[in-house]
Design an enzyme around this catalytic site. Sequence first.
Site, PDB file in Angstrom:
ATOM      1  N   HIS A 127      -3.482   3.057  44.688  1.00 20.22           N
ATOM      2  CA  HIS A 127      -4.818   3.658  44.673  1.00 20.22           C
ATOM      3  C   HIS A 127      -5.905   2.594  44.884  1.00 20.22           C
ATOM      4  CE1 HIS A 127      -7.814   6.714  43.272  1.00 20.22           C
ATOM      5  NE2 HIS A 127      -8.485   5.616  42.944  1.00 20.22           N
ATOM      6  N   GLU A 128      -5.850   1.537  44.103  1.00 27.52           N
ATOM      7  CA  GLU A 128      -6.889   0.498  44.219  1.00 27.52           C
ATOM      8  C   GLU A 128      -6.776  -0.242  45.549  1.00 27.52           C
ATOM      9  OE1 GLU A 128      -9.330   0.680  42.364  1.00 27.52           O
ATOM     10  OE2 GLU A 128      -8.506   1.772  40.667  1.00 27.52           O
ATOM     11  N   HIS A 137     -11.883   8.687  47.467  1.00 25.35           N
ATOM     12  CA  HIS A 137     -11.031   9.611  46.717  1.00 25.35           C
ATOM     13  C   HIS A 137     -10.677  10.836  47.552  1.00 25.35           C
ATOM     14  CE1 HIS A 137     -12.302   7.627  42.718  1.00 25.35           C
ATOM     15  NE2 HIS A 137     -11.246   7.050  43.256  1.00 25.35           N
ATOM     16  N   CYS A 138      -9.452  11.300  47.353  1.00 31.63           N
ATOM     17  CA  CYS A 138      -8.885  12.384  48.163  1.00 31.63           C
ATOM     18  C   CYS A 138      -8.740  13.625  47.291  1.00 31.63           C
ATOM     19  CB  CYS A 138      -7.524  11.922  48.679  1.00 31.63           C
ATOM     20  SG  CYS A 138      -6.666  13.121  49.698  1.00 31.63           S
ATOM     21  N   CYS A 143      -1.700  13.235  46.835  1.00 35.38           N
ATOM     22  CA  CYS A 143      -2.093  11.928  47.356  1.00 35.38           C
ATOM     23  C   CYS A 143      -2.457  10.972  46.228  1.00 35.38           C
ATOM     24  CB  CYS A 143      -3.303  12.107  48.276  1.00 35.38           C
ATOM     25  SG  CYS A 143      -3.844  10.578  49.033  1.00 35.38           S
TER      26      CYS A 143
HETATM   27 ZN   LIG Z   1     -10.493   5.276  42.838  1.00 38.19          ZN
HETATM   28 ZN   LIG Z   2      -5.213  11.524  50.675  1.00 39.42          ZN
END
Ligand SMILES: [Zn+2]
Ligand SMILES: [Zn+2]
Length: 171
Positions: A127-128, A137-138, A143
């Site tokens: 993520h990072e 952000h998704c 995800c």
């Molecule tokens: Zn984030």
């Molecule tokens: Zn995504």
Amino acid sequence: MTIYLSPIKFSNVALLKRITEALSHRYSVVPLDVSLELDGVYSKDRGQYYSTQLIAHAIDHANHLDGKLLILVEVDLFIPVFTFVFGEAQLRGPVAIVSVCRLHEEFYTGRTNEELLFERSMKEILHELGHTFGLVHCKSWDCVMHASASVEEIDIKGGGFCEECERKAFH
Ligand SMILES: [Zn+2]
Ligand SMILES: [Zn+2]
């Protein structure tokens, strides 16, 4: 893509080894000792470490690297508007930081679960790193770029990038 992996005062050698192996499937992983001092970003009032300040110190070391600098810590991180953060990274920046402090199941239930700790760590690391690749952000829960405010939310979301995020980050 090269990931320079820099653990700071990281005692969980087994976890570090698994993280390194898992990251090596996707990236070229190079261990790097940036010798950052955690003491300088410690907040006595909060009993936590200020992650944005740590990133600011790390950027001096990261700017000349041809890849991303990933800092792993075991201490609890914060930024002033939140009670805590699992990690922090600047969008398209050179540095990502992740703390495993609140990824431990012991933190919540007192029970050790190394497998869960590894899964959570990988999700927050990807993520990072995703932020450093320019991903925001998704909305998709499948995800890893879905935002997580709690470990429950980390556990629910998927462990990889969705097709759209994958395309945005690497093409
Ligand atoms: Zn984030
Ligand atoms: Zn995504």
